[in-house]
Design an enzyme around this catalytic site. Structure first.
Site, short mmCIF file in Angstrom:
data_model
loop_
_atom_site.label_atom_id
_atom_site.label_comp_id
_atom_site.label_asym_id
_atom_site.label_seq_id
_atom_site.Cartn_x
_atom_site.Cartn_y
_atom_site.Cartn_z
N ASP A 12 0.83 -1.25 -0.24
CA ASP A 12 -0.11 0.03 -0.06
C ASP A 12 0.67 1.03 -0.08
OD1 ASP A 12 -2.43 -1.69 0.35
OD2 ASP A 12 -1.98 -1.78 2.35
N LYS A 15 1.97 2.38 -4.89
CA LYS A 15 2.76 1.91 -5.95
C LYS A 15 2.10 2.26 -7.49
CE LYS A 15 3.06 -2.26 -4.41
NZ LYS A 15 2.65 -2.01 -3.03
N GLY A 39 -4.35 -4.51 -5.01
CA GLY A 39 -5.29 -3.42 -5.24
C GLY A 39 -4.68 -2.17 -5.51
N HIS A 40 -4.31 -1.91 -6.81
CA HIS A 40 -3.62 -0.85 -7.27
C HIS A 40 -4.35 0.29 -7.87
CE1 HIS A 40 0.44 -3.25 -7.83
NE2 HIS A 40 0.14 -3.08 -6.55
N GLN A 223 2.05 -5.69 -3.19
CA GLN A 223 2.54 -5.93 -1.90
C GLN A 223 3.90 -4.99 -1.47
OE1 GLN A 223 1.42 -9.22 -3.32
NE2 GLN A 223 -0.46 -8.50 -3.20
P1 IMP Z 1 -2.75 -12.85 1.48
O1 IMP Z 1 -1.78 -12.13 0.50
O2 IMP Z 1 -4.02 -12.47 1.14
O3 IMP Z 1 -2.35 -14.02 1.84
O4 IMP Z 1 -2.38 -11.81 2.81
C1 IMP Z 1 -1.23 -11.86 3.83
C2 IMP Z 1 -0.90 -10.62 4.31
O5 IMP Z 1 -0.36 -9.51 3.14
C3 IMP Z 1 -2.01 -9.94 5.11
O6 IMP Z 1 -1.30 -9.09 6.19
C4 IMP Z 1 -2.35 -8.75 3.98
O7 IMP Z 1 -3.07 -7.84 4.81
C5 IMP Z 1 -1.24 -8.55 3.33
N1 IMP Z 1 -1.52 -7.87 2.08
C6 IMP Z 1 -1.92 -8.94 0.99
N2 IMP Z 1 -1.92 -8.02 -0.09
C7 IMP Z 1 -1.78 -6.87 0.10
C8 IMP Z 1 -1.82 -5.66 -0.46
O8 IMP Z 1 -1.75 -5.34 -1.74
N3 IMP Z 1 -1.24 -4.64 0.14
C9 IMP Z 1 -0.98 -4.68 1.47
N4 IMP Z 1 -1.10 -5.70 2.38
C10 IMP Z 1 -1.33 -6.80 1.57
#
Ligand code: IMP
Length: 425
Positions: A12, A15, A39-40, A223
């Site tokens: 977040d 990017k 979610g960009h 991420q």
């Molecule tokens: P997962 O990727 O859904 O398995 O989530 C694992 C961890 O990564 C959690 O803490 C999510 O909140 C975090 N996470 C996954 N995708 C994003 C993103 O695009 N932005 C920020 N945190 C993310």
């Protein structure tokens, strides 16, 4: 010039905004890891576009976008995203979007298991996005996953999907939950497969042909570094490699062809989901910055935790990724602050840490060591040149650069494309 763009914090970082700027100077844009957990967000004029699986380059005519082999693709979510973009007037065709034939698929069982496992963990949950990311990468590593190319052959796809649904259902039953119905899964996935077939191609050949023609490639990390499955705050991480190394294994472009790594860092720090966060603000300042910075997840709507800029984290990100350019985002969110802090080290009792301890119990005990900076208390939104920024803002940015260990090339002072400062180094 091939560029990797990575998140230097916990995701977040804004990017999407920076990728959108760099896309103008690229020919190909590649997603190399993660899936629809991302979610960009990109603001263009009055329109807001949120991209989950498709590279943000899709918003630029004439760019070719690849969903690389390192991504886990939820075919149903991808079809929905393509249709949504088309409704917003964006051209998405097999000419400007390619899905790597060897990208793995996210199946309904993955999403269900993601949810069930999180539920079972209770207070120890990771706080995943429940998009099936962990279980899909799990099947990939276990060599029992389905790949995009399986969707090209309906008979074989049906057989493999049935076997997977049976296997997932055995686990689902162990949670005491009603199993998935294969017929429902099949009808949904068959129609997605029919829709996506023309988009599925050899991503490695696509990129190597592009490089042979001297085309410029931009790798769009999702991420952030501290969510990397190896280098992040495990187990509070995602299941892929958002770091620069992930771009090579997630696309088939070798490290010798990478010219530059841009690390995107917010002017403060945020984290969504569970896990340690040493510089988290007190609740009052946390909710204030959450509101001003609109810190709510674009995929899940969850409020993000907010905190001071942590240069222990960004220095670590600089090392792992080889960041040689920093893009600082959302400087304007701090415009009203009278005082700012940057964390420069952690202390656990008498022991000082200059890098992120990988043992979570230690990290949880760590107290940040701060340096304090004066705020600038004036709007920066209209500023377009570094030298026109208030002196205290320049001091703050220079400290970010010095503590992180790389020069700042871009500063964003608002969500719109033009609210950007390009810094000459
Ligand atoms: P997962 O990727 O859904 O398995 O989530 C694992 C961890 O990564 C959690 O803490 C999510 O909140 C975090 N996470 C996954 N995708 C994003 C993103 O695009 N932005 C920020 N945190 C993310």
């Amino acid at each position: 010039m091939n560029t990797i763009l990575v998140g230097g914090q916990w995701g977040d970082e804004g990017k999407g905004r920076i990728i959108d700027l760099l896309t103008e100077r690229s020919d190909f844009v590649v997603r190399y890891q993660g899936g629809s957990n991302a979610g960009h967000e990109v603001h263009i004029e009055k329109n807001v576009y949120v991209l989950h699986l498709i590279p943000s380059g899709i918003l630029h005519r004439s760019k070719v976008c690849l969903i690389g082999n390192g991504v886990v693709v939820d075919p149903v979510a991808l079809v929905k995203e393509i249709r949504g973009l088309r409704r917003q007037g964006i051209r998405v065709t097999p000419k400007n979007l390619v899905v790597s034939e060897i990208a793995h698929l996210v199946l309904p069982g993955h999403k269900l298991l993601d949810e069930l496992r999180e539920h079972r963990k209770g207070k120890d949950r990771i706080g995943t996005t429940k998009r099936g990311i962990g279980p899909a990468y799990g099947d990939k590593a276990a060599r029992t996953g389905l790949r995009a190319l399986d969707m090209l052959q309906p008979v074989r796809f049906r057989e493999k999907l049935r076997a997977k649904v049976t296997e997932h259902n055995a686990i689902v039953r162990s949670f005491g939950i009603k199993p998935l119905r294969f017929d429902n899964v099949w009808s949904e996935y068959l129609s997605a497969a029919r829709f996506l077939r023309p988009f599925i191609r050899d991503g490695v050949a696509l990129l190597h042909d592009a490089m042979a023609q001297k085309k410029k490639i931009l790798f769009e990390g999702a991420q952030g570094t501290l969510l990397d499955i190896d280098f992040g705050t495990y187990p509070y991480v995602t299941s892929s490699h958002p770091t620069a190394g992930g771009a090579c294994v997630g696309s088939g472009v070798p490290p010798t062809r990478i010219d530059r790594v841009v690390g995107v860092m917010k002017a403060y720090t945020t984290r969504v989901g569970e896990g340690p966060f040493p510089t988290q603000y007190d609740p009052k300042l946390g909710s204030e910055i959450q509101k001003i910075g609109d810190e709510f997840g674009r995929t899940t709507g969850r409020g993000r935790r907010c905190g001071w800029f942590d240069s222990v984290v960004t220095r670590y990100a600089q090392r792992i990724n080889g960041i040689n350019h920093i893009a600082v985002t959302k400087l304007d969110v701090l415009d009203h602050m009278s005082e700012l802090k940057i964390c420069v080290a952690y202390k656990d009792g008498a022991r000082r840490y200059n890098t992120v301890p990988m043992d979570l119990d230690t990290l949880r005990r760590c107290k940040p060591v701060y340096q304090t900076y004066k705020g600038w208390q004036t709007s920066t939104k209209h500023i377009r040149r570094f030298r026109d920024l208030p002196k205290n803002a320049r001091i703050y940015l220079n400290a970010i650069s010095r503590h992180t260990g790389a020069p700042i090339s871009i500063v964003s002072v608002g969500p719109r494309r033009d609210e950007t400062i390009f810094v000459k180094n």
